[in-house]
Every structure is written in C-alpha cells, then in structure tokens.
Scaffold this motif. Sequence first.
Motif, PDB file in Angstrom:
ATOM      1  N   GLY A  69      -5.034   6.639  -7.873  1.00  0.00           N
ATOM      2  CA  GLY A  69      -6.125   6.694  -6.908  1.00  0.00           C
ATOM      3  C   GLY A  69      -5.756   7.422  -5.634  1.00  0.00           C
ATOM      4  O   GLY A  69      -6.564   7.517  -4.712  1.00  0.00           O
ATOM      5  N   LEU A  70      -4.538   7.950  -5.565  1.00  0.00           N
ATOM      6  CA  LEU A  70      -4.088   8.657  -4.366  1.00  0.00           C
ATOM      7  C   LEU A  70      -4.711  10.052  -4.291  1.00  0.00           C
ATOM      8  O   LEU A  70      -5.025  10.651  -5.308  1.00  0.00           O
ATOM      9  N   LYS A  71      -4.851  10.551  -3.082  1.00  0.00           N
ATOM     10  CA  LYS A  71      -5.354  11.900  -2.836  1.00  0.00           C
ATOM     11  C   LYS A  71      -4.376  12.629  -1.924  1.00  0.00           C
ATOM     12  O   LYS A  71      -3.713  12.005  -1.096  1.00  0.00           O
ATOM     13  N   SER A 111       9.783   7.772   1.197  1.00  0.00           N
ATOM     14  CA  SER A 111       8.838   8.676   0.544  1.00  0.00           C
ATOM     15  C   SER A 111       9.157   8.698  -0.942  1.00  0.00           C
ATOM     16  O   SER A 111      10.324   8.732  -1.334  1.00  0.00           O
ATOM     17  N   ILE A 112       8.118   8.677  -1.758  1.00  0.00           N
ATOM     18  CA  ILE A 112       8.256   8.579  -3.212  1.00  0.00           C
ATOM     19  C   ILE A 112       7.543   9.766  -3.845  1.00  0.00           C
ATOM     20  O   ILE A 112       6.370  10.034  -3.525  1.00  0.00           O
ATOM     21  N   ALA A 113       8.228  10.470  -4.745  1.00  0.00           N
ATOM     22  CA  ALA A 113       7.612  11.593  -5.434  1.00  0.00           C
ATOM     23  C   ALA A 113       6.383  11.107  -6.197  1.00  0.00           C
ATOM     24  O   ALA A 113       6.474  10.205  -7.033  1.00  0.00           O
ATOM     25  N   PRO A 145       0.812  -1.211   0.000  1.00  0.00           N
ATOM     26  CA  PRO A 145       0.000   0.000   0.000  1.00  0.00           C
ATOM     27  C   PRO A 145       0.852   1.270   0.000  1.00  0.00           C
ATOM     28  O   PRO A 145       1.981   1.284   0.485  1.00  0.00           O
ATOM     29  N   LEU A 146       0.279   2.320  -0.549  1.00  0.00           N
ATOM     30  CA  LEU A 146       0.900   3.643  -0.555  1.00  0.00           C
ATOM     31  C   LEU A 146       0.132   4.565   0.379  1.00  0.00           C
ATOM     32  O   LEU A 146      -1.100   4.504   0.443  1.00  0.00           O
TER      33      LEU A 146
END
Length: 128
Positions: free
Chosen positions: A99-101, A88-90, A18-19
Amino acid sequence: MTTGSCLCGGVAFEITGPLRPVVACHCTQCRKQSGHYGAFTACDDKDLHFRARDTLAWYKASPLAGRGFCKACGSLLFWKADGAAHTSIAAGSLDGKTGLKTEGHIYCADKGDYYEICDGAYQKAQWN
C-alpha cells in the motif's frame, strides 16, 4: 504487520509499526549498490524485528551511514544514518502488497542519464 527478507531468506524481518512512504534515492552510492536507484521506506527501530539475521552484514558506506545487505545473496536491504532511531528499508525487500506510494526523489542531480523521472513526485537535487 509487514514482513520482508533478502532473496535467499538468510535475513528475514517484520515491521510492527507504520512505514514511511517510499523515497527514491538517485545518489551514486545507491546506484552503484543497486544497479539503478534505491527505493526506501523507513520505520522506527523499535518496530523492526528480525526473524533471521545470520547473513546480515553492514558496509560503512560513508562517515555518516551504513548499508545493510545479505552477505550470502547480495540483496540490498537497509540504509541507516549513524545515531538515527529509524532504519530505511529497501521497498523491494518487502513481501506482498504494501500500500506504499513513492512520495519523492532525492539526489536527482546525481541520477543516471539513461532514465527520466516522470511520476509527478517531488524532486530534490540533494537530500534537503
């Protein structure tokens, strides 16, 4: 699975877990390195796998953390606190729809004076 890379493809990776939602960082270092502000998701290190990393370089940006970038094309890719079990990933380095917010903004006290933060996400003057 989510994939990502730098602009030239010299660094390519996949994330199998998961991110975290995106956090926008307005600190001076992120603004200097990206030209605006940084937007980062994150994952556990065990879930980050490299397909290519020949051009990956790390810059020790502070006594507490390093910044990963492609030494061929200059793409900002990672931020990692010393000793942390996550990276942490740009968000802009990720391929396709994620789908990230954006959940919030940090180091807002250091933000540039040429823009406003108007998305309704939380805002913190510093990190905590």
